[in-house]
Enzyme design. Structure first.
Site, PDB file in Angstrom:
ATOM      1  N   ASP A  33      11.389   9.189  -5.978  1.00  0.00           N
ATOM      2  CA  ASP A  33       9.994   9.580  -6.183  1.00  0.00           C
ATOM      3  C   ASP A  33       9.680  10.866  -5.435  1.00  0.00           C
ATOM      4  O   ASP A  33      10.024  10.999  -4.259  1.00  0.00           O
ATOM      5  CB  ASP A  33       9.057   8.483  -5.680  1.00  0.00           C
ATOM      6  CG  ASP A  33       9.230   7.174  -6.429  1.00  0.00           C
ATOM      7  OD1 ASP A  33       9.523   7.220  -7.624  1.00  0.00           O
ATOM      8  OD2 ASP A  33       9.061   6.108  -5.800  1.00  0.00           O
ATOM      9  N   GLU A  46       5.769   5.115 -10.850  1.00  0.00           N
ATOM     10  CA  GLU A  46       5.766   3.682 -10.538  1.00  0.00           C
ATOM     11  C   GLU A  46       4.932   2.958 -11.593  1.00  0.00           C
ATOM     12  O   GLU A  46       4.039   3.555 -12.213  1.00  0.00           O
ATOM     13  CB  GLU A  46       5.188   3.410  -9.146  1.00  0.00           C
ATOM     14  CG  GLU A  46       6.068   3.841  -7.986  1.00  0.00           C
ATOM     15  CD  GLU A  46       7.322   2.989  -7.822  1.00  0.00           C
ATOM     16  OE1 GLU A  46       7.313   1.807  -8.258  1.00  0.00           O
ATOM     17  OE2 GLU A  46       8.304   3.496  -7.258  1.00  0.00           O
ATOM     18  N   GLU A  63      12.653   1.671 -14.639  1.00  0.00           N
ATOM     19  CA  GLU A  63      13.120   1.511 -13.261  1.00  0.00           C
ATOM     20  C   GLU A  63      13.239   0.048 -12.856  1.00  0.00           C
ATOM     21  O   GLU A  63      14.127  -0.324 -12.077  1.00  0.00           O
ATOM     22  CB  GLU A  63      12.156   2.232 -12.311  1.00  0.00           C
ATOM     23  CG  GLU A  63      12.631   2.298 -10.872  1.00  0.00           C
ATOM     24  CD  GLU A  63      11.694   3.133 -10.007  1.00  0.00           C
ATOM     25  OE1 GLU A  63      11.973   3.264  -8.797  1.00  0.00           O
ATOM     26  OE2 GLU A  63      10.687   3.664 -10.533  1.00  0.00           O
ATOM     27  N   SER A  75     -14.837   3.666  -4.299  1.00  0.00           N
ATOM     28  CA  SER A  75     -14.198   4.914  -4.727  1.00  0.00           C
ATOM     29  C   SER A  75     -14.588   5.345  -6.131  1.00  0.00           C
ATOM     30  O   SER A  75     -14.376   6.501  -6.500  1.00  0.00           O
ATOM     31  CB  SER A  75     -12.669   4.774  -4.647  1.00  0.00           C
ATOM     32  OG  SER A  75     -12.252   4.634  -3.316  1.00  0.00           O
ATOM     33  N   HIS A 102      -7.304  -0.700   4.282  1.00  0.00           N
ATOM     34  CA  HIS A 102      -7.711  -2.003   3.750  1.00  0.00           C
ATOM     35  C   HIS A 102      -6.793  -3.118   4.246  1.00  0.00           C
ATOM     36  O   HIS A 102      -7.233  -4.248   4.478  1.00  0.00           O
ATOM     37  CB  HIS A 102      -7.695  -1.985   2.224  1.00  0.00           C
ATOM     38  CG  HIS A 102      -8.915  -1.414   1.602  1.00  0.00           C
ATOM     39  ND1 HIS A 102     -10.192  -1.815   1.935  1.00  0.00           N
ATOM     40  CD2 HIS A 102      -9.067  -0.449   0.639  1.00  0.00           C
ATOM     41  CE1 HIS A 102     -11.069  -1.133   1.212  1.00  0.00           C
ATOM     42  NE2 HIS A 102     -10.422  -0.301   0.432  1.00  0.00           N
ATOM     43  N   HIS A 124     -15.132   8.156   1.087  1.00  0.00           N
ATOM     44  CA  HIS A 124     -15.816   7.257   2.017  1.00  0.00           C
ATOM     45  C   HIS A 124     -14.939   7.121   3.256  1.00  0.00           C
ATOM     46  O   HIS A 124     -13.803   7.609   3.293  1.00  0.00           O
ATOM     47  CB  HIS A 124     -16.043   5.883   1.384  1.00  0.00           C
ATOM     48  CG  HIS A 124     -14.775   5.267   0.835  1.00  0.00           C
ATOM     49  ND1 HIS A 124     -13.791   4.746   1.646  1.00  0.00           N
ATOM     50  CD2 HIS A 124     -14.318   5.138  -0.436  1.00  0.00           C
ATOM     51  CE1 HIS A 124     -12.793   4.302   0.900  1.00  0.00           C
ATOM     52  NE2 HIS A 124     -13.085   4.535  -0.364  1.00  0.00           N
TER      53      HIS A 124
END
Length: 524
Positions: A303, A288, A238, A114, A339, A377
């Protein structure tokens, strides 16, 4: 024996026929339906006229790991989530009139990563595996090869031209894909100064988080990555047990806020929702410590979604009369889901990504905004096997394999889903394969599934979008976008000024309606 085979065949045909009739509409059984559908598509194609004006705004939507197989599976999943069989559904990106293929290899690698790909589609120059914002003269992890080999992104050039610029992602904002917008580094893994090896420190290389704040004056930054912005003396708001990872003692959020008017920093949904775009010119939101949560896990009270972040960014950036450049990454979590061998997570991210693309179409005009959707990709993710119309994307084939066991129609070429033990594999059913954390089977055992090597798609609409055609090097994307907006090195592009969308029909909405028309016919 022949009689028994014939009986089995008849039973199978009855079963398939019964399943088939549940998902196929009456209209699809008649030639008139397909002739009308084809005629409508032909009429739309004949009426496509290139917009030869300069683009005021540029939006690049990056589906990290979103190969063509992922696009197909996400399209069907989107339809099935809406109660349809799915195959006939259109993603928003499907309605874009111009399409091309992108060759994704890195200069030194057939299978890309990436970072090298981001340098190509954001900066217009192909690079080595693992490097960001530099030419292939820079060797991976060799800091001293960085200097003099830096390349600039279209985002940076847009800022130099007076446009507002933004980054939206639900990976960490220092991750490879967003990082190539502003950073120049020999290693994508140098997130904070604590990640720098001694050689990099000795030669004066800076970490990616530092470069985020100092290299380009970015107006909107939304995503994850809090821990790389704060020193170890600062506890996470958090998760109090976690602290920042910076060794230099710098608070990079404070650094970013300096000398900026109407600037805000937020870290949760409540503060994010309270931001008024009309009174905000700069916004940083880090939700995060590292990457944001998967869409399946996201707590909507804590979020914001990718779509919500993108909408806020556009409303802030579009106030600039000179226009804006916005980079929107799918969550980067399509990639992470693949992945991990968990197709459900990857595909739900892709559906949310497409929702963001649709919302952007409502907030902008195709008359003056060039929108490009692509991937960096693909993955070794496959989607096939014997399945009836409307079969769940995460379901199983209607026949058994040669080992007399069911198998999923989504599988991986390699990865952690390898399930062969003592020359056997587990049987499968839809209840199991549709679980959030189910790992699809993989042919080769690896702790992490790999990227694919094949081309990925480029979808485009808006001014000069017809430039996206054929099979192109991935680096072409940055050149076409820079030319469309008359950015360096194409300042003398001689394009007519951007068209005013006031009083005009939005072609993007027209395309959406045309895509929905066949669906409405099916439901009659």
């Amino acid at each position: 024996m022949a009689r028994n085979c014939k009986l089995v065949f008849i039973v199978l045909q009855i079963f398939i026929s019964g399943q088939w009739t549940l998902s196929v509409s009456e209209e699809e059984l008649h030639a008139s339906y397909w002739n009308n559908k084809g005629s409508q598509a032909l009429h739309a194609a004949l009426n496509i006229q290139p917009n030869l004006n300069q683009a005021k705004n540029l939006i690049l939507f990056l589906g990290d790991g979103m190969g063509i197989t992922t696009v197909t599976a996400a399209r069907i999943l989107k339809g099935q989530l809406a109660g349809k069989s799915g195959e006939e559904t259109s993603l928003t990106m499907d309605t874009f009139p111009h399409l091309a293929l992108s060759k994704t290899y890195n200069v030194d690698m057939q299978m890309p990563d990436s970072a090298g790909t981001a340098t190509a589609y954001l900066c217009g120059v192909k690079a080595n595996y693992g490097t960001l914002g530099v030419t292939a003269a820079t060797k991976l992890s060799h800091c001293n090869t960085t200097f003099g080999n830096e390349v600039t992104s279209v985002l940076h050039r847009a800022k130099e031209a007076g446009k507002s610029v933004g980054i939206v992602t639900t990976t960490r904002v220092q991750h490879a894909s967003p990082g190539a917008n502003y950073a120049h580094t020999a290693s994508r893994g140098w997130y904070a100064d604590s990640d720098l090896p001694d050689e990099a420190v000795q030669h004066g290389c800076r970490d990616i988080a530092y470069q985020l704040v100092h290299n380009t004056k970015i107006d909107v930054i939304l995503g994850g990555g809090r821990q790389y912005m704060f020193p170890s003396t600062v506890r996470d708001p958090e998760y109090p047990s976690e602290v920042g990872v910076r060794k230099d003692g710098q608070n990079l959020v404070d650094e970013w806020m300096k000398n900026k008017k109407n600037a805000k920093y937020v870290w949760n949904k409540a503060a994010f929702d309270a931001v008024d775009p009309e009174n905000t010119d700069f916004l940083m939101g880090l939700f995060e410590p590292k990457d944001c949560r998967y869409e399946l896990d996201r707590d909507s009270s804590w979020d914001p979604s990718l779509t919500e972040m993108m909408e806020k960014a556009i409303k802030i950036l579009r106030k600039n009369p000179k226009g804006f450049y916005l980079f929107v990454e799918d969550k980067g979590r399509i990639d992470h889901g693949h992945h991990d061998g968990k197709a459900k997570r990857a595909l739900y991210e892709a559906v949310e990504f497409d929702r963001a693309i649709g919302r952007a179409a409502e907030l902008t005009s195709e008359m003056n905004t060039l929108s490009v959707v692509t991937a960096d990709h693909s993955h070794v993710f496959a989607f096939g096997g014997y399945s009836n119309r409307g079969n769940p994307v995460l379901g199983v084939s209607y026949i058994k394999a040669d080992d007399n066991k069911r198998f999923t129609t989504t599988v991986y070429g390699n990865g952690p889903g390898y399930q062969i033990t003592n020359n056997t594999r587990p049987d499968m059913d839809e209840a199991t394969s549709s679980g959030n954390d189910y790992r699809q089977g993989a042919a080769v055992p690896l702790s992490s599934e790999t990227h694919g090597i094949e081309d990925v798609a480029i979808f485009a609409k808006g001014p000069m979008s017809h430039l996206f055609h054929g099979v192109q090097e991935q680096s072409y994307i940055a050149h076409a976008m820079a030319f469309a907006a008359c950015l360096e090195p194409y300042e003398n592009c001689n394009l007519p000024p951007p068209r005013d969308h006031a009083g005009s029909i939005h072609p993007n909405l027209l395309l959406l309606l045309m895509g929905l028309l066949p669906l409405s016919l099916c439901s009659v």
